[in-house]
Design a protein around this motif. Sequence first.
Motif, PDB file in Angstrom:
ATOM      1  N   GLU A 151       0.830  -1.204   0.000  1.00 25.35           N
ATOM      2  CA  GLU A 151       0.000   0.000   0.000  1.00 25.35           C
ATOM      3  C   GLU A 151       0.864   1.254   0.000  1.00 25.35           C
ATOM      4  N   LEU A 152       1.979   1.203   0.728  1.00 28.01           N
ATOM      5  CA  LEU A 152       2.899   2.341   0.750  1.00 28.01           C
ATOM      6  C   LEU A 152       3.434   2.618  -0.648  1.00 28.01           C
ATOM      7  N   CYS A 153       3.785   1.566  -1.353  1.00 24.35           N
ATOM      8  CA  CYS A 153       4.437   1.731  -2.657  1.00 24.35           C
ATOM      9  C   CYS A 153       3.525   2.330  -3.722  1.00 24.35           C
ATOM     10  N   ILE A 154       2.210   2.250  -3.534  1.00 26.60           N
ATOM     11  CA  ILE A 154       1.302   2.809  -4.536  1.00 26.60           C
ATOM     12  C   ILE A 154       0.749   4.179  -4.118  1.00 26.60           C
ATOM     13  N   MET A 155       1.219   4.707  -3.016  1.00 25.28           N
ATOM     14  CA  MET A 155       0.786   6.040  -2.626  1.00 25.28           C
ATOM     15  C   MET A 155       1.236   7.057  -3.670  1.00 25.28           C
ATOM     16  N   PRO A 156       0.410   8.026  -4.016  1.00 24.86           N
ATOM     17  CA  PRO A 156       0.756   8.998  -5.064  1.00 24.86           C
ATOM     18  C   PRO A 156       2.082   9.719  -4.802  1.00 24.86           C
ATOM     19  N   GLN A 157       2.368  10.010  -3.552  1.00 26.60           N
ATOM     20  CA  GLN A 157       3.600  10.744  -3.223  1.00 26.60           C
ATOM     21  C   GLN A 157       4.855   9.921  -3.476  1.00 26.60           C
ATOM     22  N   MET A 158       4.691   8.612  -3.639  1.00 29.63           N
ATOM     23  CA  MET A 158       5.834   7.729  -3.881  1.00 29.63           C
ATOM     24  C   MET A 158       6.072   7.502  -5.380  1.00 29.63           C
ATOM     25  N   GLN A 159       5.282   8.147  -6.222  1.00 27.88           N
ATOM     26  CA  GLN A 159       5.332   7.855  -7.654  1.00 27.88           C
ATOM     27  C   GLN A 159       6.148   8.851  -8.466  1.00 27.88           C
ATOM     28  N   SER A 160       6.578   9.944  -7.860  1.00 29.49           N
ATOM     29  CA  SER A 160       7.335  10.936  -8.635  1.00 29.49           C
ATOM     30  C   SER A 160       8.367  11.617  -7.755  1.00 29.49           C
ATOM     31  N   GLY A 161       9.360  12.225  -8.415  1.00 32.07           N
ATOM     32  CA  GLY A 161      10.406  12.930  -7.684  1.00 32.07           C
ATOM     33  C   GLY A 161      11.432  11.975  -7.089  1.00 32.07           C
ATOM     34  N   ARG A 162      12.353  12.552  -6.342  1.00 30.64           N
ATOM     35  CA  ARG A 162      13.413  11.755  -5.724  1.00 30.64           C
ATOM     36  C   ARG A 162      12.960  11.309  -4.334  1.00 30.64           C
ATOM     37  N   ILE A 163      12.945  10.003  -4.123  1.00 29.55           N
ATOM     38  CA  ILE A 163      12.492   9.423  -2.856  1.00 29.55           C
ATOM     39  C   ILE A 163      13.692   8.841  -2.116  1.00 29.55           C
ATOM     40  N   ILE A 164      13.895   9.271  -0.884  1.00 30.79           N
ATOM     41  CA  ILE A 164      14.959   8.719  -0.042  1.00 30.79           C
ATOM     42  C   ILE A 164      14.316   8.017   1.143  1.00 30.79           C
ATOM     43  N   ALA A 165      14.647   6.756   1.337  1.00 36.93           N
ATOM     44  CA  ALA A 165      14.076   5.968   2.418  1.00 36.93           C
ATOM     45  C   ALA A 165      15.035   5.912   3.604  1.00 36.93           C
ATOM     46  N   VAL A 166      14.497   6.125   4.793  1.00 35.49           N
ATOM     47  CA  VAL A 166      15.284   6.059   6.024  1.00 35.49           C
ATOM     48  C   VAL A 166      14.512   5.232   7.050  1.00 35.49           C
ATOM     49  N   GLY A 167      15.196   4.859   8.135  1.00 36.91           N
ATOM     50  CA  GLY A 167      14.583   4.036   9.162  1.00 36.91           C
ATOM     51  C   GLY A 167      14.998   2.587   9.024  1.00 36.91           C
ATOM     52  N   ASP A 168      14.701   1.772  10.049  1.00 34.46           N
ATOM     53  CA  ASP A 168      15.151   0.383  10.018  1.00 34.46           C
ATOM     54  C   ASP A 168      14.356  -0.477   9.037  1.00 34.46           C
ATOM     55  N   GLY A 169      13.304   0.096   8.429  1.00 36.77           N
ATOM     56  CA  GLY A 169      12.562  -0.621   7.398  1.00 36.77           C
ATOM     57  C   GLY A 169      12.824  -0.079   6.005  1.00 36.77           C
ATOM     58  N   ALA A 170      13.805   0.812   5.880  1.00 35.18           N
ATOM     59  CA  ALA A 170      14.107   1.425   4.584  1.00 35.18           C
ATOM     60  C   ALA A 170      14.504   0.389   3.542  1.00 35.18           C
ATOM     61  N   HIS A 171      15.220  -0.653   3.974  1.00 29.91           N
ATOM     62  CA  HIS A 171      15.655  -1.677   3.020  1.00 29.91           C
ATOM     63  C   HIS A 171      14.470  -2.429   2.427  1.00 29.91           C
ATOM     64  N   LEU A 172      13.378  -2.539   3.184  1.00 31.45           N
ATOM     65  CA  LEU A 172      12.176  -3.197   2.674  1.00 31.45           C
ATOM     66  C   LEU A 172      11.543  -2.364   1.563  1.00 31.45           C
ATOM     67  N   VAL A 173      11.547  -1.045   1.759  1.00 31.32           N
ATOM     68  CA  VAL A 173      11.028  -0.141   0.738  1.00 31.32           C
ATOM     69  C   VAL A 173      11.887  -0.230  -0.520  1.00 31.32           C
TER      70      VAL A 173
END
Length: 237
Positions: A151-173
């Motif tokens: 569900e996170l991966c299909i959020m509109p905010q995740m579909q454009s621009g440069r996305i940087i993932a942080v946190g202990d679950g960043a590798h899952l993203v």
Amino acid sequence: MKIMAFDSSAIAASVCILEDGKLLGESYVNNRQTHSQTLLPMAEGLLKTLSVDLSDIDAFAISAGPGSFTGLRIGVATVKGMAYAADKPCIGVSTLYATALSAAMDNELMDGCTVCCAMDARCGQVYTALFECRDGKVKRICEDMAIKLTELCIMPQMQSGRIIAVGDGAHLVKQAMPTVTLLADRMRYQRAVGVALAAAEDYEKGKTVAASALSPIYLRLPQAQREQEEKKGKIQQ
């Protein structure tokens, strides 16, 4: 203004003291010892090293959640005890917002990007929130939530621009969305300095609570309680 901040939201534990925006010192361990073994000794050692008395601290801060249920309880209990002993206020902050602040601190790579803070919530879920990072400032895009990774991966905010993932679950993203950028380990994970930065904002706004009022923020029920509720539902059916 001195803030003593703690993070015990995941496997690692950290403690820091921030004075008027300046990091005086920080202690960080990631050796899988329980937080009940590490947090208080780390705090005592940091105070001694910096020659700071407990009475010199203006407020005690903790990443109140989301995170590990046990870790949050231990962290909150530690902060409540120290704040009560010093007769000082407490500040509980979002673990996700604190992680975004920590990652963005003095980091030009973050400018102009969307920060996806993610923590592994197990069972295919993540605790997550999105933030905009621009000109050294972090602005919240959505509230903290516990959702499925899909569900996170299909959020509109995740579909454009440069996305940087942080946190202990960043590798899952990153596994689910290869286009996402990961920061180096030393900048990616939850740290007490982010908690202190978030707490400083609240302190200036007068958003503090007494030690007795501080409590964890779970976002979802503990597993044992969820299983109990499921059993009740089946019986009623």
